[in-house]
Enzyme design. Structure first.
Site, PDB file in Angstrom:
ATOM      1  N   ASP A   7      -4.177 -22.548 -12.703  1.00 29.02           N
ATOM      2  CA  ASP A   7      -3.377 -23.309 -11.761  1.00 29.02           C
ATOM      3  C   ASP A   7      -2.501 -22.251 -11.061  1.00 29.02           C
ATOM      4  O   ASP A   7      -2.380 -21.117 -11.543  1.00 29.02           O
ATOM      5  CB  ASP A   7      -2.532 -24.328 -12.532  1.00 29.02           C
ATOM      6  CG  ASP A   7      -1.525 -25.035 -11.647  1.00 29.02           C
ATOM      7  OD1 ASP A   7      -1.908 -25.463 -10.545  1.00 29.02           O
ATOM      8  OD2 ASP A   7      -0.342 -25.146 -12.041  1.00 29.02           O
ATOM      9  N   ASP A   9       0.907 -23.005  -8.893  1.00 30.58           N
ATOM     10  CA  ASP A   9       2.350 -23.268  -8.874  1.00 30.58           C
ATOM     11  C   ASP A   9       2.883 -23.451 -10.297  1.00 30.58           C
ATOM     12  O   ASP A   9       2.477 -24.379 -11.004  1.00 30.58           O
ATOM     13  CB  ASP A   9       2.627 -24.547  -8.059  1.00 30.58           C
ATOM     14  CG  ASP A   9       2.168 -24.414  -6.612  1.00 30.58           C
ATOM     15  OD1 ASP A   9       2.517 -23.411  -5.974  1.00 30.58           O
ATOM     16  OD2 ASP A   9       1.455 -25.307  -6.125  1.00 30.58           O
TER      17      ASP A   9
HETATM   18  C1  BG6 Z   1       0.441 -28.445  -6.712  1.00 29.66           C
HETATM   19  C2  BG6 Z   1       1.910 -28.595  -7.055  1.00 29.66           C
HETATM   20  O1  BG6 Z   1      -0.005 -27.203  -7.144  1.00 29.66           O
HETATM   21  O2  BG6 Z   1       0.245 -28.536  -5.297  1.00 29.66           O
HETATM   22  C3  BG6 Z   1       2.456 -29.879  -6.458  1.00 29.66           C
HETATM   23  O3  BG6 Z   1       2.053 -28.610  -8.470  1.00 29.66           O
HETATM   24  C4  BG6 Z   1       2.187 -29.903  -4.955  1.00 29.66           C
HETATM   25  O4  BG6 Z   1       3.844 -29.930  -6.711  1.00 29.66           O
HETATM   26  C5  BG6 Z   1       0.683 -29.760  -4.720  1.00 29.66           C
HETATM   27  O5  BG6 Z   1       2.641 -31.116  -4.381  1.00 29.66           O
HETATM   28  C6  BG6 Z   1       0.296 -29.794  -3.237  1.00 29.66           C
HETATM   29  O6  BG6 Z   1       0.821 -28.678  -2.585  1.00 29.66           O
HETATM   30  P1  BG6 Z   1       0.828 -28.467  -1.013  1.00 29.66           P
HETATM   31  O7  BG6 Z   1       1.272 -27.023  -0.874  1.00 29.66           O
HETATM   32  O8  BG6 Z   1      -0.581 -28.672  -0.528  1.00 29.66           O
HETATM   33  O9  BG6 Z   1       1.769 -29.446  -0.452  1.00 29.66           O
HETATM   34 MG    MG Z   2       1.361 -26.139 -11.541  1.00 28.36          MG
END
Ligand code: BG6
Ligand code: MG
Length: 226
Positions: A7, A9
């Site tokens: 993963d 984030d």
């Molecule tokens: C995930 C995060 O990796 O990505 C979420 O844990 C986030 O918090 C999701 O909402 C979508 O991200 P993005 O950058 O496409 O808005």
């Molecule tokens: Mg994550």
């Protein structure tokens, strides 16, 4: 263990914090308060699901038309992109560069399974794009985490059977997705949110190839005993 699927984030870099700050700011603009404990539910799920979860929490489900929801998400993403614009290789979480090096040394393939559409830009800024043999494009998926699709897609792109994959997550929805994919699940974070993981660490600096292998072997022995 032939592959490790990451993963992004909250595992490779601390952008989980920036998603939280951006959603908090955006939710406040529409009169909804969120805190860190509520934020645990947003981890791992995509932008649309996050907004729906916040609106339900704020008693505002059904209040906004599609175009208005798009505008709220655009504002959240704009704020988020400001927060991530200065990321550099120094923003890799502790232990991650060493883990990449260990996996490379042992010929274990590496893939990314992030729900974020900002993931490729973040990998570039962190200077680690070349570490990945596969990066799943979440825009091409039918279902988000906790569905296993994103992890199964990563395994398919690498050409590795799911049973030969480990995957690392900081979100409940992510651990559930890994387990439904039939993979070895590694959780990063406090134990209560990592329930269901095959191996848990509090911080990424504990993650090494040796630790993953040890956990993997222990888990395989249990599987064989059953
Ligand atoms: C995930 C995060 O990796 O990505 C979420 O844990 C986030 O918090 C999701 O909402 C979508 O991200 P993005 O950058 O496409 O808005
Ligand atoms: Mg994550």
């Amino acid at each position: 263990m032939k592959a490790v699927i990451f993963d992004l984030d909250g595992v490779i870099t601390d952008t989980a914090e920036y998603h939280y700050l951006a959603w908090k700011h955006t939710a406040e603009q529409i009169g909804i308060e969120i805190d860190r404990s509520f934020n645990e539910r947003l981890k791992g799920i995509d932008r649309e699901q996050s907004l729906d979860t916040i609106l339900i929490h704020g008693g505002a489900a059904g209040k906004y038309r599609d175009a208005e929801k798009q505008e709220i998400m655009r504002r959240k993403n704009q704020y988020y992109q400001q927060l991530i614009q200065n990321l550099t290789p120094h923003d890799l979480l502790p232990g991650i560069a060493g883990l990449f090096a260990g996996l490379k040394r042992e010929n274990v393939s590496i893939a990314l399974a992030s729900s974020s559409r900002n993931a490729p830009a973040i990998l570039e800024r962190l200077g680690v794009m070349d570490e990945f043999q596969a990066v799943v494009d979440p825009a091409l998926l039918a279902r988000g985490k906790p569905d296993p699709e994103i992890f199964l897609t990563a395994a398919a792109l690498l050409g590795v059977p799911p049973l030969e994959c480990a995957a690392i997550e900081d979100a409940k929805a992510g651990i559930a997705a890994i387990k439904s994919a039939g993979m070895f699940a590694v959780g990063v974070g406090d134990e209560s949110s990592m329930r269901g993981a095959d191996l848990s660490v509090r911080s990424t600096n504990e993650l090494t190839f040796e630790l993953l292998k040890e956990g993997w072997q222990r888990c395989c022995c249990i599987r064989e005993e059953k």
